[in-house]
Design an enzyme around this catalytic site. Structure first.
Site, PDB file in Angstrom:
ATOM      1  N   SER A   1       8.455 -41.914  12.220  1.00  0.00           N
ATOM      2  CA  SER A   1       7.769 -43.133  11.813  1.00  0.00           C
ATOM      3  C   SER A   1       7.649 -43.117  10.284  1.00  0.00           C
ATOM      4  O   SER A   1       8.365 -42.368   9.610  1.00  0.00           O
ATOM      5  CB  SER A   1       6.406 -43.133  12.490  1.00  0.00           C
ATOM      6  N   LEU A   2       6.769 -43.908   9.740  1.00  0.00           N
ATOM      7  CA  LEU A   2       6.600 -43.953   8.281  1.00  0.00           C
ATOM      8  C   LEU A   2       5.124 -43.847   7.938  1.00  0.00           C
ATOM      9  O   LEU A   2       4.277 -44.379   8.650  1.00  0.00           O
ATOM     10  CB  LEU A   2       7.106 -45.299   7.737  1.00  0.00           C
TER      11      LEU A   2
ATOM     12  N   ASP B   1      -3.447 -55.391  14.696  1.00  0.00           N
ATOM     13  CA  ASP B   1      -3.035 -54.250  13.871  1.00  0.00           C
ATOM     14  C   ASP B   1      -4.093 -53.868  12.845  1.00  0.00           C
ATOM     15  O   ASP B   1      -4.296 -52.693  12.564  1.00  0.00           O
ATOM     16  CB  ASP B   1      -1.745 -54.588  13.110  1.00  0.00           C
TER      17      ASP B   1
ATOM     18  N   LYS C   1      10.514 -54.018   5.783  1.00  0.00           N
ATOM     19  CA  LYS C   1      10.109 -53.275   6.979  1.00  0.00           C
ATOM     20  C   LYS C   1      10.006 -54.287   8.109  1.00  0.00           C
ATOM     21  O   LYS C   1       9.054 -55.066   8.174  1.00  0.00           O
ATOM     22  CB  LYS C   1       8.764 -52.589   6.740  1.00  0.00           C
TER      23      LYS C   1
ATOM     24  N   CYS D   1      -8.741 -91.693  25.155  1.00  0.00           N
ATOM     25  CA  CYS D   1      -8.484 -91.511  23.727  1.00  0.00           C
ATOM     26  C   CYS D   1      -9.771 -91.063  23.021  1.00  0.00           C
ATOM     27  O   CYS D   1     -10.802 -91.743  23.136  1.00  0.00           O
ATOM     28  CB  CYS D   1      -7.971 -92.807  23.113  1.00  0.00           C
TER      29      CYS D   1
ATOM     30  N   CYS E   1      -2.408 -92.456  21.862  1.00  0.00           N
ATOM     31  CA  CYS E   1      -3.301 -93.517  22.317  1.00  0.00           C
ATOM     32  C   CYS E   1      -2.434 -94.716  22.710  1.00  0.00           C
ATOM     33  O   CYS E   1      -1.492 -95.065  21.989  1.00  0.00           O
ATOM     34  CB  CYS E   1      -4.272 -93.920  21.207  1.00  0.00           C
TER      35      CYS E   1
ATOM     36  N   ASP F   1      -5.576 -50.284  12.691  1.00  0.00           N
ATOM     37  CA  ASP F   1      -5.375 -49.435  11.510  1.00  0.00           C
ATOM     38  C   ASP F   1      -6.706 -48.965  10.941  1.00  0.00           C
ATOM     39  O   ASP F   1      -6.846 -47.813  10.532  1.00  0.00           O
ATOM     40  CB  ASP F   1      -4.600 -50.189  10.421  1.00  0.00           C
TER      41      ASP F   1
HETATM   42  S1  IVH Z   1      12.743 -45.885   7.903  1.00  0.00           S
HETATM   43  C1  IVH Z   1      13.111 -41.601   8.896  1.00  0.00           C
HETATM   44  N1  IVH Z   1      13.120 -48.410   7.287  1.00  0.00           N
HETATM   45  O1  IVH Z   1       8.821 -49.028  10.940  1.00  0.00           O
HETATM   46  C2  IVH Z   1      12.943 -42.990   8.484  1.00  0.00           C
HETATM   47  N2  IVH Z   1      11.764 -47.912   9.169  1.00  0.00           N
HETATM   48  O2  IVH Z   1       6.051 -48.024  10.989  1.00  0.00           O
HETATM   49  C3  IVH Z   1      11.993 -43.729   9.310  1.00  0.00           C
HETATM   50  N3  IVH Z   1      10.932 -49.891  10.344  1.00  0.00           N
HETATM   51  O3  IVH Z   1       9.427 -46.220  12.908  1.00  0.00           O
HETATM   52  C4  IVH Z   1      12.133 -45.151   9.376  1.00  0.00           C
HETATM   53  N4  IVH Z   1      11.895 -51.382   9.061  1.00  0.00           N
HETATM   54  O4  IVH Z   1      10.762 -48.383  13.422  1.00  0.00           O
HETATM   55  C5  IVH Z   1      12.524 -47.539   8.119  1.00  0.00           C
HETATM   56  N5  IVH Z   1      13.584 -50.586   6.657  1.00  0.00           N
HETATM   57  C6  IVH Z   1      12.983 -49.736   7.483  1.00  0.00           C
HETATM   58  C7  IVH Z   1      12.208 -50.154   8.570  1.00  0.00           C
HETATM   59  C8  IVH Z   1      11.599 -49.208   9.387  1.00  0.00           C
HETATM   60  C9  IVH Z   1      11.139 -51.202  10.121  1.00  0.00           C
HETATM   61  C10 IVH Z   1      10.085 -49.354  11.433  1.00  0.00           C
HETATM   62  C11 IVH Z   1      10.634 -48.109  12.068  1.00  0.00           C
HETATM   63  C12 IVH Z   1       9.554 -47.093  11.851  1.00  0.00           C
HETATM   64  C13 IVH Z   1       8.343 -47.942  11.708  1.00  0.00           C
HETATM   65  C14 IVH Z   1       7.193 -47.233  11.023  1.00  0.00           C
END
Ligand code: IVH
Length: 694
Positions: free
Chosen positions: A97-98, A49, A131, A426, A442, A53
């Site tokens: 996603s976030l 990752d 998360k 050994c 051993c 990233d």
């Molecule tokens: S909120 C519209 N909350 O992380 C809100 N996501 O890297 C979007 N994820 O796609 C998601 N824990 O699959 C949210 N507490 C949490 C989360 C979470 C894991 C995942 C989720 C998202 C990804 C983004």
């Protein structure tokens, strides 16, 4: 070629790289696409990752600087970078996603952007939750029945993975209420489920999963496995389905999750990290830090902490972009897993005679340190993982946990890679190896690595022979005066003088050894060096049986009455106690204590200052307890009537912890604060149990 190596080099860099030409940009895009394609398609990671990233940020920065040159199909602004299989089930509303931040300053900047979009300071507060590092799914309930599970896919359409219904803890097939709604959240393997899953897989001739996240994604996709693997779900959101009312009008994020939990589906609020509602971003940052500190103790992986605007009205006012909502942000935590190359495996013989393999790795930055070595368990485990020298392997390290090799990325195996060679003899004495157990040993047992064993048992929390360090131990073994632990007790002052090079030291050591004869059975038993009987296990065995005679008479079934001894361990201990008969007889003949002072202990315990209390100890001890280790603290707590706890929970009475040197509280201290558990400094604790400090 230059272009390729510039992109390749990104993996080793610790600062953000930059791309300097269109050719480098295109090569970067190619690598990203390839990595996403294999990740979402074949289910393995071509790069970790961190590397991904960094490359993604470099490509994004180049696109921002050269907006006219962005290739039409750039994956940069698409959910899952446009690589996830879309599937054919339309989502009710897009599954987003976030966006990420990595520092407190960036979190503040996110707060400022939120305020800008709102046109005023947010007033609805924030939520903070873990998360989870798994795979996103939408779970549809109709009239209380789980009818469909769908992957995130491209955010607009996902794949139907309803075949996992019934295997996901937290997503009951039938709710107790006839609710209709869609829970959105993360499916993953907890650490325990991950280990169980790998066992099932290898029993079916399959390869171990590289990590819980890959495992969960692969398990969702695999529709025709002959076995089923248990996973866990935690909801982080919910939407209404078929126009049926489910959420209270204007429900905040916290209220939404409360409604989901009431319906019987697990939510992030029920994880040990919890869901916290706070008024300001400053407080949110504190919560982020607290959850980050808990990370290594959580029973599942997290890769960040999510901060969300709690108010539905404010969420609606700021809205969402194509990839992520503007009202939520992921505070990413340092990676705990990287990929690196397995260069070698070295074998060492521990004090119990067990052969311990250690992986030698190409150096990789992981969770704040450079990792060059990692634990491998035993030969069977190496074979199960089919590890080859030259393999790219995933390495996991979190907090102060020892780094461990998880799995090889088979797809990246070079042609000249060779299976990890297992020792034929050994590595310490060149003698035969006993291969009858998973952990090879051993054939000479403790006598093979006698010096580390004697040094260990002379330590303060076992036989406590002050002054007997490795140098003198080596001399005593070299002279032939010590051939096993029992020989210590028949050493003469002359022999000790010769080994230590001074009559004064010889006399002192002889006196120390005389005192060591009256150590309780638990310590004497531990000194035998039987595999799997460290300090706390030896205490439990001695407390249970009371005398060495009773231990020697116990068969495997009786031994299993001791907490922590199962059907696998019991026969090994029985066998090793029998194999130690000669040493035990010599110890008896030398007048060494063979009983555990149980009666006295329970009398003391009945009215000790810790009677009925559970104490957890963490970190280095200070003040009067300076230098005290885990085992000595455990014995002290038990002597004062208390019980030793391993983790802080609602049953914990005290946490003993020195204030941390870097100002950051340990995860246990954070947990204690949250649960209202009293935290004592080692000094305060020493005062409490002053009568029991000898
Ligand atoms: S909120 C519209 N909350 O992380 C809100 N996501 O890297 C979007 N994820 O796609 C998601 N824990 O699959 C949210 N507490 C949490 C989360 C979470 C894991 C995942 C989720 C998202 C990804 C983004």
């Amino acid at each position: 070629m230059t272009t390729f190596s510039a992109v390749e080099a990104l993996s080793g860099m610790s600062s953000l790289p930059s791309l300097s030409s269109r050719a480098e940009y295109e090569a970067g895009l190619d690598r990203l696409r390839e990595a996403s394609r294999t990740y979402y398609g074949a289910g393995y990671s071509l790069m970790d990752d961190v590397t991904y990233d960094r490359l993604r940020l470099a490509v994004k920065a180049w696109e921002e600087e050269n907006p006219d040159e962005v290739v039409p199909a750039s994956p940069i602004d698409r959910v899952a970078d446009g690589a996830a299989p879309a599937g054919d089930v339309a989502h009710t509303t897009r599954l987003l996603s976030l966006d990420n931040v990595f520092t407190p300053e960036e979190l503040v900047a996110w707060g400022a952007s939120l305020q800008r979009r709102l046109g005023h300071e947010p007033t609805g507060g924030f939520t903070v939750e873990p998360k989870m590092d798994g795979a996103a799914v939408a779970a549809r309930y109709r009239d209380g029945r789980l009818v469909q599970i769908i992957t995130r896919g491209d955010g607009a359409q996902g794949e139907d993975v309803s075949h996992v219904i019934g295997t996901v803890v937290g997503l009951p097939e039938q709710l107790t209420v006839p609710a209709t709604f869609e829970a959105r959240g993360e499916v993953l393997f907890t650490q325990e489920q991950f280990e169980a899953a790998n066992e099932v897989r290898t029993a079916h001739g399959g390869a171990v999963f590289a990590n819980p996240r890959n495992g969960a994604a692969g398990t969702l996709r695999a529709k025709d496995r002959p076995y089923r693997l248990a996973m866990t779900f935690w909801a982080y959101g919910a939407v209404e389905l078929d126009g049926e009312a489910f959420l209270p009008a204007g429900a905040t994020h916290a209220e939404t999750l409360a409604a989901v939990a009431r319906a019987g589906v697990r939510t992030t609020a029920e994880t040990p990290a919890g869901l916290h509602v706070v008024a300001t971003l400053d407080e949110a940052q504190q919560r982020v830090d607290a959850i980050a500190a808990m990370r290594s103790g959580l029973p599942f992986g997290i890769d960040g902490v999510v901060v969300k605007a709690d108010s539905a009205a404010e969420q609606a006012a700021v809205g969402s972009g194509t990839r992520f909502p503007y009202w939520a942000i992921a505070f990413k935590l340092p990676a705990v897993e990287r990929q690196t190359v397995l260069l070698d495996v070295v074998w060492e013989v521990g004090r119990t005679g067990v052969l311990a393999p250690t992986a030698v790795l190409a150096p990789v930055e992981l969770d704040g340190s450079t990792v060059t070595r990692a634990t491998l368990h035993n030969p069977a485990d190496i074979l199960r993982r089919d590890l080859h020298l030259g393999d790219t392997v995933t390495v996991h390290k979190a907090g102060d946990i020892i780094p461990r090799v998880e799995a090889a990325v088979v797809e990246l195996r070079p042609q000249d890679a060779t299976p990890v060679p297992l020792p034929a003899e050994c590595p310490n004495c060149g003698g035969e190896i006993d291969k009858s157990q998973e952990r090879w040993r051993c054939a000479k047992g403790t006598t093979c690595a006698l010096a580390p064993l004697i040094e260990y048992v002379a330590g303060r929390d076992i036989l406590d022979i002050d002054g007997l360090g490795r140098k003198y131990v080596d001399a005593l073994i070299a002279s032939g005066d010590v051939g096993d632990v029992a020989d210590l007790f028949t050493l003469t002052e002359e022999q000790l003088t010769a080994a230590s090079g001074s009559a004064k030291r010889g006399a002192k050591l002889a006196e120390q050894i005389r005192l060591a004869r009256s150590r309780p059975l638990s310590r004497v038993f531990c000194a035998l060096g039987i595999p799997g009987t460290g300090r706390s296990m030896s205490r439990r065995i001695a407390a249970h049986f009371g005398t060495m005679e009773a231990i020697r008479a116990a068969d495997a079934s009786v031994l299993q009455d001791v907490e922590g001894i199962g059907p696998e361990k019991a026969p090994v201990i029985v066998e090793q106690v029998a194999a130690s008969a000669g040493v035990i007889d010599k110890l008896i003949a030398a007048g060494v204590t063979m009983t555990e002072p149980q009666q006295q202990k329970s009398e003391e315990a009945a009215d000790g200052p810790l009677t009925g209390r559970t104490v957890v100890v963490t970190g280095k001890m200070t003040g009067p307890l300076d230098g005290w280790g885990r085992s000595e603290m455990g014995a002290l707590i038990e002597k004062a009537g208390g019980r030793v706890g391993s983790g802080v929970n609602s049953r914990t009475t005290y946490l003993v912890a020195a204030p941390s040197a870097n100002g950051k509280p340990s995860s246990k201290a954070v947990k204690a604060q949250e649960l209202g558990v009293e935290v004592l400094t080692p000094e305060a604790f020493a005062t409490l149990v002053a009568d029991y400090l000898d």
